[in-house]
Design a protein around this motif. Structure first.
Motif, PDB file in Angstrom:
ATOM      1  N   THR A 231       0.825  -1.207   0.000  1.00 32.76           N
ATOM      2  CA  THR A 231       0.000   0.000   0.000  1.00 32.76           C
ATOM      3  C   THR A 231       0.855   1.252   0.000  1.00 32.76           C
ATOM      4  N   LEU A 232       1.926   1.251   0.779  1.00 25.28           N
ATOM      5  CA  LEU A 232       2.835   2.406   0.791  1.00 25.28           C
ATOM      6  C   LEU A 232       3.408   2.678  -0.587  1.00 25.28           C
ATOM      7  N   SER A 233       3.763   1.614  -1.313  1.00 23.53           N
ATOM      8  CA  SER A 233       4.419   1.788  -2.610  1.00 23.53           C
ATOM      9  C   SER A 233       3.439   2.101  -3.730  1.00 23.53           C
ATOM     10  N   TYR A 234       2.152   1.824  -3.522  1.00 23.04           N
ATOM     11  CA  TYR A 234       1.160   2.062  -4.575  1.00 23.04           C
ATOM     12  C   TYR A 234       0.814   3.540  -4.727  1.00 23.04           C
ATOM     13  N   ARG A 235       1.027   4.339  -3.682  1.00 21.92           N
ATOM     14  CA  ARG A 235       0.694   5.759  -3.718  1.00 21.92           C
ATOM     15  C   ARG A 235       1.964   6.598  -3.597  1.00 21.92           C
ATOM     16  N   SER A 236       1.824   7.886  -3.602  1.00 19.69           N
ATOM     17  CA  SER A 236       2.995   8.768  -3.575  1.00 19.69           C
ATOM     18  C   SER A 236       3.207   9.382  -2.195  1.00 19.69           C
ATOM     19  N   ILE A 237       4.449   9.819  -1.947  1.00 21.53           N
ATOM     20  CA  ILE A 237       4.772  10.481  -0.687  1.00 21.53           C
ATOM     21  C   ILE A 237       3.913  11.730  -0.513  1.00 21.53           C
ATOM     22  N   GLU A 238       3.736  12.467  -1.614  1.00 20.41           N
ATOM     23  CA  GLU A 238       2.958  13.712  -1.547  1.00 20.41           C
ATOM     24  C   GLU A 238       1.515  13.439  -1.137  1.00 20.41           C
ATOM     25  N   GLU A 239       0.937  12.354  -1.651  1.00 21.18           N
ATOM     26  CA  GLU A 239      -0.450  12.052  -1.284  1.00 21.18           C
ATOM     27  C   GLU A 239      -0.563  11.724   0.202  1.00 21.18           C
ATOM     28  N   TRP A 240       0.397  10.938   0.708  1.00 22.29           N
ATOM     29  CA  TRP A 240       0.332  10.598   2.138  1.00 22.29           C
ATOM     30  C   TRP A 240       0.400  11.865   2.992  1.00 22.29           C
ATOM     31  N   ASP A 241       1.250  12.807   2.594  1.00 22.52           N
ATOM     32  CA  ASP A 241       1.359  14.044   3.367  1.00 22.52           C
ATOM     33  C   ASP A 241       0.063  14.847   3.320  1.00 22.52           C
ATOM     34  N   ILE A 242      -0.548  14.927   2.133  1.00 21.83           N
ATOM     35  CA  ILE A 242      -1.771  15.711   1.994  1.00 21.83           C
ATOM     36  C   ILE A 242      -2.935  15.047   2.730  1.00 21.83           C
ATOM     37  N   ARG A 243      -3.067  13.735   2.596  1.00 24.55           N
ATOM     38  CA  ARG A 243      -4.208  13.039   3.191  1.00 24.55           C
ATOM     39  C   ARG A 243      -4.102  12.910   4.709  1.00 24.55           C
ATOM     40  N   PHE A 244      -2.882  12.638   5.202  1.00 30.43           N
ATOM     41  CA  PHE A 244      -2.749  12.317   6.614  1.00 30.43           C
ATOM     42  C   PHE A 244      -1.785  13.228   7.376  1.00 30.43           C
ATOM     43  N   GLY A 245      -0.701  13.651   6.713  1.00 33.86           N
ATOM     44  CA  GLY A 245       0.276  14.460   7.423  1.00 33.86           C
ATOM     45  C   GLY A 245       0.709  13.788   8.719  1.00 33.86           C
ATOM     46  N   ARG A 246       0.753  14.581   9.778  1.00 28.85           N
ATOM     47  CA  ARG A 246       1.109  14.050  11.103  1.00 28.85           C
ATOM     48  C   ARG A 246      -0.103  14.014  12.024  1.00 28.85           C
ATOM     49  N   THR A 247      -1.281  13.883  11.451  1.00 30.05           N
ATOM     50  CA  THR A 247      -2.505  13.893  12.245  1.00 30.05           C
ATOM     51  C   THR A 247      -2.519  12.722  13.223  1.00 30.05           C
ATOM     52  N   PRO A 248      -2.659  13.006  14.507  1.00 29.15           N
ATOM     53  CA  PRO A 248      -2.680  11.922  15.491  1.00 29.15           C
ATOM     54  C   PRO A 248      -4.052  11.260  15.559  1.00 29.15           C
ATOM     55  N   ILE A 249      -4.074  10.062  16.095  1.00 31.10           N
ATOM     56  CA  ILE A 249      -5.344   9.347  16.257  1.00 31.10           C
ATOM     57  C   ILE A 249      -6.179  10.007  17.338  1.00 31.10           C
ATOM     58  N   GLY A 250      -5.507  10.527  18.362  1.00 29.21           N
ATOM     59  CA  GLY A 250      -6.248  11.206  19.417  1.00 29.21           C
ATOM     60  C   GLY A 250      -6.331  10.409  20.702  1.00 29.21           C
ATOM     61  N   ARG A 251      -5.670   9.245  20.735  1.00 29.41           N
ATOM     62  CA  ARG A 251      -5.724   8.463  21.965  1.00 29.41           C
ATOM     63  C   ARG A 251      -4.806   9.087  23.020  1.00 29.41           C
ATOM     64  N   GLU A 252      -5.018   8.691  24.265  1.00 28.00           N
ATOM     65  CA  GLU A 252      -4.165   9.162  25.348  1.00 28.00           C
ATOM     66  C   GLU A 252      -2.755   8.588  25.180  1.00 28.00           C
ATOM     67  N   ARG A 253      -1.758   9.394  25.427  1.00 33.82           N
ATOM     68  CA  ARG A 253      -0.395   8.912  25.310  1.00 33.82           C
ATOM     69  C   ARG A 253      -0.012   8.027  26.501  1.00 33.82           C
ATOM     70  N   ALA A 254      -0.608   8.275  27.650  1.00 35.60           N
ATOM     71  CA  ALA A 254      -0.298   7.464  28.825  1.00 35.60           C
ATOM     72  C   ALA A 254      -1.000   6.121  28.705  1.00 35.60           C
ATOM     73  N   VAL A 255      -0.235   5.053  28.686  1.00 33.29           N
ATOM     74  CA  VAL A 255      -0.798   3.711  28.511  1.00 33.29           C
ATOM     75  C   VAL A 255      -0.271   2.799  29.611  1.00 33.29           C
ATOM     76  N   PRO A 256      -1.030   1.753  29.945  1.00 33.25           N
ATOM     77  CA  PRO A 256      -0.678   0.931  31.099  1.00 33.25           C
ATOM     78  C   PRO A 256       0.476  -0.039  30.898  1.00 33.25           C
ATOM     79  N   ASN A 257       0.829  -0.365  29.650  1.00 35.05           N
ATOM     80  CA  ASN A 257       1.918  -1.324  29.464  1.00 35.05           C
ATOM     81  C   ASN A 257       2.844  -0.859  28.346  1.00 35.05           C
TER      82      ASN A 257
END
Length: 392
Positions: A231-257
């Motif tokens: 999947t990474l190789s089927y699309r371009s670097i530019e598309e990944w940046d435009i579609r997702f960038g560094r957008t986080p999922i939004g979960r809490e960073r503090a995790v139990p394990n």
């Protein structure tokens, strides 16, 4: 390991409308082996004209089945649904379209997931080495058994572009024209490296078991990793940046394990996992290994002592359309330029089209607005060379 005690592996995945055609009983393979009682999966759309001069052969990519578009026997959307049908760029009111499934795959044509008639068991890794050229020869058999002396056009996308070139150079005059979309005469080192990593992901999964996995214990983790790399190789670097960038999922960073702290954190990671999960169960792991290796080993120059240009000049077609995408990482634009140059050396009237798209190698599946019109115009131009053009 007692292979006889291993439960059956995941079976072939044959779409409802795919028909099965028997190939020559002792089907000779390029690598020297042979298949007995082999078959080819295919689907058709439209009607063959009384003169049998309106047939188009469609050869698809690595994970493509013969179900390129919906039809009466299978209303589900095909992998090129927007391109094939009445009034569409590949107009089935005019053309009789044949799409085949590649040998070595799991969509109806004989491959590692098929039953070996000599043993009554699935071939698994007992399947002989299969090549792009073998699928080309199987396609030729299918065309002839359908009573077609000459194709109006051969269309090849991605790996299918390789298959199409092999067919045309091995059987000059079998077609009058050709559309090559994101194809190549041989793989680049980068593409070989990506597929090598995909194969290692599968074979490193403990559940692969040297190809003797069961339905319940297929190497899903390895297949997921292989699909994510693909999947990474089927699309371009530019598309990944435009579609997702560094957008986080939004979960809490503090995790139990500690392990959970390395779970997906960005949207691009989640997307890759989702795409991989969708792929599981839709493609056989052993078939993945065989066909990906076939792509790596393909070299059109094998037919002419290593001279790719000489091979291309043997195609003996009237005209061609060669399409490449500026952001394609797997089959870069320089490869389509080589195809066009070689065809011109053989006096083929060749049109080249450079498509600017961020969607990389997948552009022909996603950018219909850029691919549909030129393909439709090209097919109209070859149709108007036929005697009945005035009645179209």
């Amino acid at each position: 390991m007692d292979h006889q005690s291993v439960p059956d592996m995941p079976a072939e995945i044959i779409p409802p409308a795919t028909r099965l055609m028997a190939l020559a009983d002792r089907f000779q393979l390029k690598a020297g082996g042979e298949l007995h009682r082999a078959r080819l999966g295919y689907e058709t759309w439209g009607r063959l004209s009384p003169a049998r001069d309106n047939a188009i052969l469609l050869l698809g990519g690595f994970s493509a089945s013969a179900h390129a578009a919906s039809n009466a026997d299978d209303p589900s959307a095909g992998w090129w649904e927007r391109m094939i049908g009445p009034g569409k760029p590949i107009d089935t009111d005019r053309w009789f379209v044949i799409c085949i499934a590649s040998l070595g795959g799991c969509f109806g044509s004989t491959g590692p997931a098929s039953i070996n008639p000599a043993t009554g068991q699935r071939y698994r890794l007992g399947f002989p080495e299969v090549s792009i050229e073998d699928t080309a020869e199987a396609a030729v058999q299918a065309v002839r058994r359908l009573g077609i002396a000459q194709l109006a056009c051969v269309i090849g996308t991605s790996m299918g572009g390789m298959t199409a070139l092999s067919l045309l150079c091995r059987h000059p005059g079998l077609a009058r024209s050709h559309i090559n979309i994101s194809g190549a005469c041989q793989a680049t080192a980068f593409a070989i490296a990506i597929r090598s990593l995909q194969r290692q992901a599968i074979t490193s999964d403990p559940e692969w078991r040297e190809g003797y996995y069961s339905r319940a214990t297929a190497p899903s983790a390895g297949m997921r990793l292989a699909r994510m790399l693909g999947t990474l190789s089927y699309r371009s670097i530019e598309e990944w940046d435009i579609r997702f960038g560094r957008t986080p999922i939004g979960r809490e960073r503090a995790v139990p394990n500690p392990k959970a702290s390395f779970a997906p954190e960005f949207m691009i990671e989640t997307y890759l996992h989702q795409q991989a999960d969708r792929f599981i169960g839709r493609y056989d792991p052993n078939c993945y290994l065989y066909l990906s290796r076939a792509i790596d080993r393909f070299d059109l120059g094998d037919q002419t002592g290593g001279d790719i240009m000489a091979a291309l000049s043997r195609a003996a077609i009237d005209q061609a359309l060669v399409i490449g995408v500026t952001s394609d990482l797997l089959f870069p634009l320089c490869q389509q330029e080589m195809i066009a140059e070689g065809l011109r050396r053989g006096d083929v009237a060749t049109e080249t089209l450079r498509i600017t798209s961020l969607r990389g190698h997948d552009a022909f599946l996603a950018d219909f607005e850029q691919f549909g019109p030129p393909i439709g115009r090209f097919l109209t131009s070859i149709a108007c060379r036929q005697p009945d053009c005035a009645n179209a």
